[in-house]
Write an enzyme that holds these catalytic residues in place. Structure first.
Site, PDB file in Angstrom:
ATOM      1  N   GLN A 119      -7.748  -1.852  -1.635  1.00 54.46           N
ATOM      2  CA  GLN A 119      -8.725  -2.925  -1.796  1.00 54.46           C
ATOM      3  C   GLN A 119      -9.878  -2.751  -0.795  1.00 54.46           C
ATOM      4  O   GLN A 119     -11.031  -2.947  -1.127  1.00 54.46           O
ATOM      5  CB  GLN A 119      -8.043  -4.269  -1.626  1.00 54.46           C
ATOM      6  N   PHE A 120      -9.521  -2.396   0.411  1.00 55.06           N
ATOM      7  CA  PHE A 120     -10.489  -1.980   1.426  1.00 55.06           C
ATOM      8  C   PHE A 120      -9.890  -0.741   2.100  1.00 55.06           C
ATOM      9  O   PHE A 120      -8.668  -0.642   2.229  1.00 55.06           O
ATOM     10  CB  PHE A 120     -10.695  -3.069   2.489  1.00 55.06           C
ATOM     11  N   ALA A 121     -10.757   0.141   2.577  1.00 59.01           N
ATOM     12  CA  ALA A 121     -10.272   1.363   3.231  1.00 59.01           C
ATOM     13  C   ALA A 121      -9.332   1.018   4.376  1.00 59.01           C
ATOM     14  O   ALA A 121      -8.371   1.738   4.650  1.00 59.01           O
ATOM     15  CB  ALA A 121     -11.452   2.175   3.755  1.00 59.01           C
ATOM     16  N   ASP A 122      -9.614  -0.102   5.039  1.00 57.81           N
ATOM     17  CA  ASP A 122      -8.824  -0.523   6.198  1.00 57.81           C
ATOM     18  C   ASP A 122      -7.320  -0.595   5.875  1.00 57.81           C
ATOM     19  O   ASP A 122      -6.486  -0.322   6.722  1.00 57.81           O
ATOM     20  CB  ASP A 122      -9.289  -1.905   6.661  1.00 57.81           C
ATOM     21  N   GLU A 169       0.816  -1.227   0.000  1.00 59.38           N
ATOM     22  CA  GLU A 169       0.000   0.000   0.000  1.00 59.38           C
ATOM     23  C   GLU A 169       0.840   1.263   0.000  1.00 59.38           C
ATOM     24  O   GLU A 169       0.489   2.256  -0.626  1.00 59.38           O
ATOM     25  CB  GLU A 169      -0.961   0.005   1.196  1.00 59.38           C
ATOM     26  N   HIS A 201     -12.346  -5.027   7.763  1.00 60.12           N
ATOM     27  CA  HIS A 201     -12.944  -4.763   6.451  1.00 60.12           C
ATOM     28  C   HIS A 201     -14.189  -3.892   6.599  1.00 60.12           C
ATOM     29  O   HIS A 201     -15.151  -4.046   5.854  1.00 60.12           O
ATOM     30  CB  HIS A 201     -13.318  -6.078   5.748  1.00 60.12           C
TER      31      HIS A 201
END
Ligand SMILES: Cc1ncc(C[n+]2csc(CCOP(=O)(O)OP(=O)(O)O)c2C)c(N)n1
Ligand SMILES: [Mg+2]
Lengths: 365, 327
Positions: A82-85, A60, A127
């Protein structure tokens, strides 16, 4: 008329902007032939080729850093987490690197980071994140959080054309649940229209004239005017009402409209204001609605302490104090990680009932 | 190299006098690497330097005056007093202005390289990190992706034996830092970072590889940090013998001696260089010192390229004044 989902609206914006401008490109994990974990980028690779739709290693910080570097050299990257997390891995690049270039050196960093955010899908602690307050607290980043397909499309297009780094929070709960006819002419109930009707807030200078003036200025600066773009910092009156106001954004909007509907059947008129963008945010519209109803509920799906709702409350307490007829209330998630099991998640997630309850309390005060 | 050395010594002096404030990192001992690597780049190539790369900045066109303005935090400096040290690189220049966070410029350098390639420019990007920075995640993420995408980048590691107080033995277990290149599928070399010719040759090869589309190179330049981490640091933790040993390899004196032996630099010419450099530096110091400090109110400007000031939430006094004005 064909209806477009929230997800399709985002996808459309990507296609349109990539067709319009050769410098726009996408990067992220599994976004190419797989089309992204949520299929938001489906078809982009086939249309634009691998040099403009870049499948990245699972790194990331590199994704964000590479986007910064490309933005510095004349391109307009749109990075997908892919996910905000998982933006935590790229967090330092965003808040320290992307956010400071213009302030330090006058260097523009036109990039967008798309963050599939929010809960309601049983995603659990890793997630389901609503990370907006991390970024609204990092000066130099713009933060956008659309609640409808129409806004998602227009705000993403505006974000891509913006000369600053933009955090684009898209709600995965809404991806396929929300549909809208994007062709349909809608009364654009944004602040400019709203300003004329309301009284007593002292912002008459930002009525239609101010909006017209800012459009003229934009034209003079060579920016194309495009009704397909939505300017940042203009809240939307999602529902008009006289008795009590809700200020919210993203997933909070749908829940608030449901609650407004419930009370509407009892003859109580709830005004729902959708902020649409958090940096900048339309504090004037918020003060306006408070001036009108005297009662304010702020709704956010994110956890409570120092969330964006806290800032809304603080500003209303400072600047709108004399217009308040009741204490400000918030409906938010409690300060916990997001649990996974359905019942647990439902327990922490703001919902229509809780909003109705808070509204009744405000009205009874 | 002489200009870099003398300019930094002058900055150290100003730091001791309390005129330069904040961190004060120098590249003393590092001149052969910072000058040698930057010299290889062509006009369109991009430099993404780090905090001891005074030499690279000078080679790539930043003047002693621009640098003094920055150290003295003048309104006229590139950052208008908002940032410190060698965090220099305006829009349109081929230098990217670093941030303090170690290794954070590495993925940015890769992004610059990809953008150059996507726009059919045949530029090469050269970026520098220290031995300590090789422990960060961004180092690994960047090397990996640069190799995967065959990005035209040269990664230079300045192994100056220390990261603040931490010696290399506590930083990594690899024999050589360039050994890591193998793991990422790229070429790696280690050279004597105090010998400008070795640095030049190795950089030329790496730049040629990048320009030919054959991917990135990891180039370790071994040298010694001859001063404290920053000027507040007495570096007692560095054994005196080590400093003594490396003094014999002072990059500026090595080059000077070599050129003397070859009959390319007479003592007179060296003196002339020193004089010219001293004058240029004094001019820069005087000019910068005479220039104004930034207006305090400028601290709240330019956070964004596009911002409508009306979107900034006012304090209550401003807000009330506006209300009264507008009824
Ligand atoms: C992410 C991060 N952590 C810590 C620091 C504080 N810091 C600044 S320089 C430095 C040592 C760097 O060592 P090295 O990479 O070997 O470079 P050198 O200073 O020796 O040239 C440290 C720990 C920082 N700037 N960034
Ligand atoms: Mg070091």
């Amino acid at each position: 008329m064909a209806e477009t989902t929230y997800l399709e609206a985002i996808r459309q914006a990507l296609f349109e902007e990539m067709h319009r401008d050769q410098t726009v490109f996408c990067l992220g994990q599994d976004i190419g032939h797989f089309g992204g974990a949520f299929k938001v980028t489906r078809g982009l690779l086939e249309t634009f080729g691998p040099s403009r739709v870049i499948d990245m290693p699972i790194a990331e910080s590199a994704i964000v850093g590479v986007a910064i570097g490309a933005a510095l050299r004349g391109l307009r990257p749109v990075a997908e987490m892919q996910f905000a997390d998982f933006v935590t891995g790229g967090f330092s690049q965003l808040v320290n690197n992307a956010a400071t270039f213009h302030y330090r050196l006058g260097v523009s960093v036109p990039m967008v980071v798309r963050l599939p955010s929010g809960g309601g899908v049983g995603g659990g602690p890793f997630h389901s994140r609503n990370p907006e307050a991390w970024f609204t607290h990092a000066p130099g980043l713009k933060v956008v959080a659309p609640a409808t397909p129409r806004d998602a499309r227009r705000l993403l297009k505006a974000a891509i054309r913006d000369p600053d780094p933009v955090i684009f929070l898209e709600q995965k709960y809404l991806y396929r649940r929300l549909k809208e006819d994007l062709e349909q002419e809608l009364e654009d109930a944004d602040y400019a229209d709203y300003a004329d009707g309301a009284e007593g807030s002292g912002f008459e200078e930002r009525g239609d004239d101010a909006v017209r003036a800012s459009r003229t200025r934009a034209r003079a600066e060579g920016e194309e005017e495009d009704s397909d773009l939505l300017a940042f910092g203009r809240a939307r009156v999602a529902r008009r009402g006289e008795h009590v106001s809700i200020v919210t954004y993203a997933n909070g909007v749908g829940l608030s409209l449901d609650a407004a509907h419930v009370l509407g059947q009892e003859g109580i008129q709830v005004e729902v204001l959708d902020l649409r963008t958090l940096v900048p945010w339309d504090y004037e519209a918020v003060l306006k609605t408070v001036a009108k109803t005297g009662r304010l509920l702020v709704v956010q799906e994110a956890t409570r302490t120092t969330g964006f709702a806290s800032e809304v409350c603080a500003v209303v307490a400072e600047l709108g104090f004399e217009n308040l007829d009741a204490p400000i209330r918030r409906v938010t998630a409690p300060d916990t990680p997001t649990p996974s099991e359905q019942g647990l998640e439902a327990f922490v997630r703001p919902n229509c009932d809780r909003i109705v309850e808070a509204l009744r309390w405000l009205l009874a005060y | 190299m002489v200009l870099s050395r003398r300019l930094e010594m002058r900055i150290v002096e100003l730091y001791r006098q309390g005129v330069v404030t904040g961190g004060c990192y120098t590249g003393i001992g590092n001149e052969a690497t910072s000058v040698g690597t930057a010299l290889v780049l062509e006009g369109g190539d991009v430099l993404v330097p780090t905090h001891r790369d005074m030499g690279s900045h000078l080679v790539r066109g930043h003047t002693p005056l621009e640098i003094m303005r920055q150290y003295l935090k003048r309104a006229t400096s590139q950052t208008g007093g908002r940032d410190t040290g060698l965090h220099l690189g305006r829009e349109g220049s081929n230098i990217v202005g670093m941030i303090s966070h170690l290794a954070h410029m590495m993925p940015v350098a890769v992004g610059v390289a990809l953008a150059e390639r996507m726009q059919d420019r045949r530029s090469v990007v050269l970026t520098t990190v220290g031995d300590g920075a090789t422990s960060l995640g961004d180092f690994h993420e960047s090397l990996n992706f640069a190799a995967v995408s065959k990005a035209p980048v040269v990664f230079v590691i300045v192994n100056n034996q220390y990261a603040y107080s931490t010696p290399t033995t506590l930083q990594f277990a690899s024999k050589k830092l360039s050994d890591r290149a193998t793991g990422y599928g790229m070429v790696g070399h280690t050279v004597d970072g105090t010998d400008v010719f070795e640095v030049l040759c190795a950089t030329e090869e790496a730049v040629a590889r990048a320009r030919a589309g054959d991917g990135p190179t990891l180039l370790e330049c071994v040298t010694m940090r001859m001063r404290g981490h920053s000027e507040h640091d007495d570096f007692k933790y560095v054994p005196a013998e080590l400093i003594e040993r490396w003094s014999a390899w002072d990059p500026v004196e090595r080059l000077s001696a070599y050129l003397g032996e070859q009959g390319l630099l007479t003592p007179g010419a060296r003196t002339q260089i020193e004089q010219a450099v001293a004058e240029e530096i004094e001019d820069a110091v005087h000019t910068a010192q005479a220039e104004p400090l930034p207006a305090p109110q400028s601290a709240v400007k330019d956070v964004f390229r596009r911002w409508d000031d009306r979107a900034t939430v006012p304090d209550i006094e401003t807000y009330e004044a506006r209300r009264i004005r507008h009824g």
